[in-house]
Design a protein around this motif. Sequence first.
Motif, mmCIF file in Angstrom:
data_model
loop_
_atom_site.group_PDB
_atom_site.id
_atom_site.type_symbol
_atom_site.label_atom_id
_atom_site.label_comp_id
_atom_site.label_asym_id
_atom_site.label_seq_id
_atom_site.Cartn_x
_atom_site.Cartn_y
_atom_site.Cartn_z
ATOM 1 N N MET A 41 0.853 -1.182 0.000
ATOM 2 C CA MET A 41 0.000 0.000 0.000
ATOM 3 C C MET A 41 0.891 1.234 0.000
ATOM 4 S SD MET A 41 -3.115 -0.994 0.191
ATOM 5 C CE MET A 41 -3.807 -2.620 0.370
ATOM 6 N N ARG A 42 0.694 2.076 -0.986
ATOM 7 C CA ARG A 42 1.465 3.319 -1.085
ATOM 8 C C ARG A 42 0.703 4.380 -0.293
ATOM 9 N NH1 ARG A 42 3.398 8.398 -1.188
ATOM 10 N NH2 ARG A 42 4.802 8.813 -2.899
ATOM 11 N N GLY A 43 1.205 4.692 0.882
ATOM 12 C CA GLY A 43 0.552 5.669 1.742
ATOM 13 C C GLY A 43 1.174 7.042 1.641
ATOM 14 N N PHE A 44 0.573 8.001 2.334
ATOM 15 C CA PHE A 44 1.140 9.345 2.381
ATOM 16 C C PHE A 44 0.571 10.125 3.553
ATOM 17 C CE2 PHE A 44 -2.436 9.399 -0.527
ATOM 18 C CZ PHE A 44 -3.164 10.536 -0.181
ATOM 19 N N VAL A 45 1.349 11.110 3.991
ATOM 20 C CA VAL A 45 0.976 12.017 5.074
ATOM 21 C C VAL A 45 0.937 13.419 4.485
ATOM 22 C CG1 VAL A 45 1.688 13.000 7.284
ATOM 23 C CG2 VAL A 45 1.991 10.564 6.850
ATOM 24 N N GLU A 46 -0.218 14.047 4.553
ATOM 25 C CA GLU A 46 -0.418 15.364 3.941
ATOM 26 C C GLU A 46 -0.059 16.511 4.898
ATOM 27 O OE1 GLU A 46 -4.130 17.595 1.711
ATOM 28 O OE2 GLU A 46 -4.440 15.653 2.634
ATOM 29 N N PHE A 47 -0.411 16.365 6.171
ATOM 30 C CA PHE A 47 -0.110 17.397 7.172
ATOM 31 C C PHE A 47 -0.055 16.748 8.546
ATOM 32 C CE2 PHE A 47 -4.687 17.513 6.224
ATOM 33 C CZ PHE A 47 -5.222 17.175 7.454
ATOM 34 N N GLY A 48 0.541 17.468 9.507
ATOM 35 C CA GLY A 48 0.534 16.976 10.874
ATOM 36 C C GLY A 48 1.711 16.097 11.251
ATOM 37 N N GLY A 49 2.407 15.544 10.291
ATOM 38 C CA GLY A 49 3.599 14.746 10.594
ATOM 39 C C GLY A 49 4.805 15.669 10.662
ATOM 40 N N GLY A 50 5.969 15.087 10.850
ATOM 41 C CA GLY A 50 7.183 15.900 10.798
ATOM 42 C C GLY A 50 7.427 16.376 9.377
ATOM 43 N N ASP A 51 8.029 17.526 9.222
ATOM 44 C CA ASP A 51 8.218 18.130 7.904
ATOM 45 C C ASP A 51 8.761 17.199 6.823
ATOM 46 O OD1 ASP A 51 7.115 20.510 8.664
ATOM 47 O OD2 ASP A 51 9.032 21.517 8.991
ATOM 48 N N PRO A 52 9.775 16.378 7.113
ATOM 49 C CA PRO A 52 10.299 15.535 6.034
ATOM 50 C C PRO A 52 9.304 14.486 5.545
ATOM 51 C CG PRO A 52 11.670 15.344 8.010
ATOM 52 C CD PRO A 52 10.514 16.212 8.346
ATOM 53 N N MET A 53 8.280 14.215 6.324
ATOM 54 C CA MET A 53 7.309 13.175 5.970
ATOM 55 C C MET A 53 6.152 13.705 5.132
ATOM 56 S SD MET A 53 8.449 10.392 7.232
ATOM 57 C CE MET A 53 7.076 9.274 7.312
ATOM 58 N N LEU A 54 5.989 15.004 5.058
ATOM 59 C CA LEU A 54 4.827 15.579 4.388
ATOM 60 C C LEU A 54 4.954 15.504 2.876
ATOM 61 C CD1 LEU A 54 4.255 18.736 6.619
ATOM 62 C CD2 LEU A 54 3.353 16.422 6.910
ATOM 63 N N GLU A 55 3.820 15.253 2.233
ATOM 64 C CA GLU A 55 3.794 15.127 0.790
ATOM 65 C C GLU A 55 2.430 15.600 0.303
ATOM 66 O OE1 GLU A 55 5.617 11.692 -1.951
ATOM 67 O OE2 GLU A 55 3.967 11.034 -0.695
ATOM 68 N N ASP A 56 2.420 16.427 -0.727
ATOM 69 C CA ASP A 56 1.123 16.900 -1.214
ATOM 70 C C ASP A 56 0.385 15.788 -1.941
ATOM 71 O OD1 ASP A 56 1.245 17.430 -4.335
ATOM 72 O OD2 ASP A 56 3.181 18.046 -3.494
ATOM 73 N N VAL A 57 -0.935 15.921 -1.966
ATOM 74 C CA VAL A 57 -1.798 14.873 -2.507
ATOM 75 C C VAL A 57 -1.496 14.580 -3.967
ATOM 76 C CG1 VAL A 57 -4.193 14.201 -2.938
ATOM 77 C CG2 VAL A 57 -3.611 15.437 -0.867
ATOM 78 N N ASP A 58 -1.299 15.607 -4.772
ATOM 79 C CA ASP A 58 -1.046 15.391 -6.205
ATOM 80 C C ASP A 58 0.225 14.563 -6.432
ATOM 81 O OD1 ASP A 58 -3.333 16.795 -6.884
ATOM 82 O OD2 ASP A 58 -2.263 18.688 -7.169
ATOM 83 N N THR A 59 1.274 14.873 -5.693
ATOM 84 C CA THR A 59 2.530 14.122 -5.815
ATOM 85 C C THR A 59 2.327 12.674 -5.375
ATOM 86 O OG1 THR A 59 3.832 16.113 -5.418
ATOM 87 C CG2 THR A 59 4.936 14.006 -5.014
ATOM 88 N N SER A 60 1.640 12.490 -4.260
ATOM 89 C CA SER A 60 1.388 11.146 -3.731
ATOM 90 C C SER A 60 0.586 10.307 -4.710
ATOM 91 C CB SER A 60 0.626 11.229 -2.409
ATOM 92 O OG SER A 60 1.341 11.972 -1.475
ATOM 93 N N LEU A 61 -0.489 10.877 -5.221
ATOM 94 C CA LEU A 61 -1.356 10.116 -6.123
ATOM 95 C C LEU A 61 -0.686 9.863 -7.472
ATOM 96 C CD1 LEU A 61 -4.870 11.542 -5.258
ATOM 97 C CD2 LEU A 61 -3.767 9.446 -4.434
#
Length: 141
Positions: A67-87
């Motif tokens: 499962m390719r997951g993603f964190v949009e907000f609320g995590g530590g800065d290096p973990m954040l990824e915008d939805v368009d990039t993730s999808l």
Amino acid sequence: MEWLKKLDPYWCENTDDALYIGAKVGLCELLLSGATTVADESFIPNTSNFDSSIRAAQELGIRFHVMRGFVEFGGGDPMLEDVDTSLADCKRLIETYHDPKRFSMMRIGIGPATFFVNSKESFIESAKLARSYENVLLLAR
């Protein structure tokens, strides 16, 4: 969960080789214990980690559902990824590796991390993408 955020910078510093070796060792341990299918979910914003894990699973011949997951907000800065990039990366992984056939050895799914680090829209767009492919699952927690 503050302690968990402190690990984020370290996870993001993993190299392709380290992720590959870690996946291969972990998958070997699972094979030795009798596992024949492994489901994994990750949301480290480093597209090589999925390719590395997939390559390790393919080399070992284990059935792998990732499962390719993603964190949009609320995590530590290096973990954040915008939805368009993730999808976009989800789509790349699906089109590159996903096998929708029954009993396939490789399945790709989409797994936004959770409601408190992803927007409602990210879940909606993830579901739309999953539904646009045969046998692509959405892991929603």
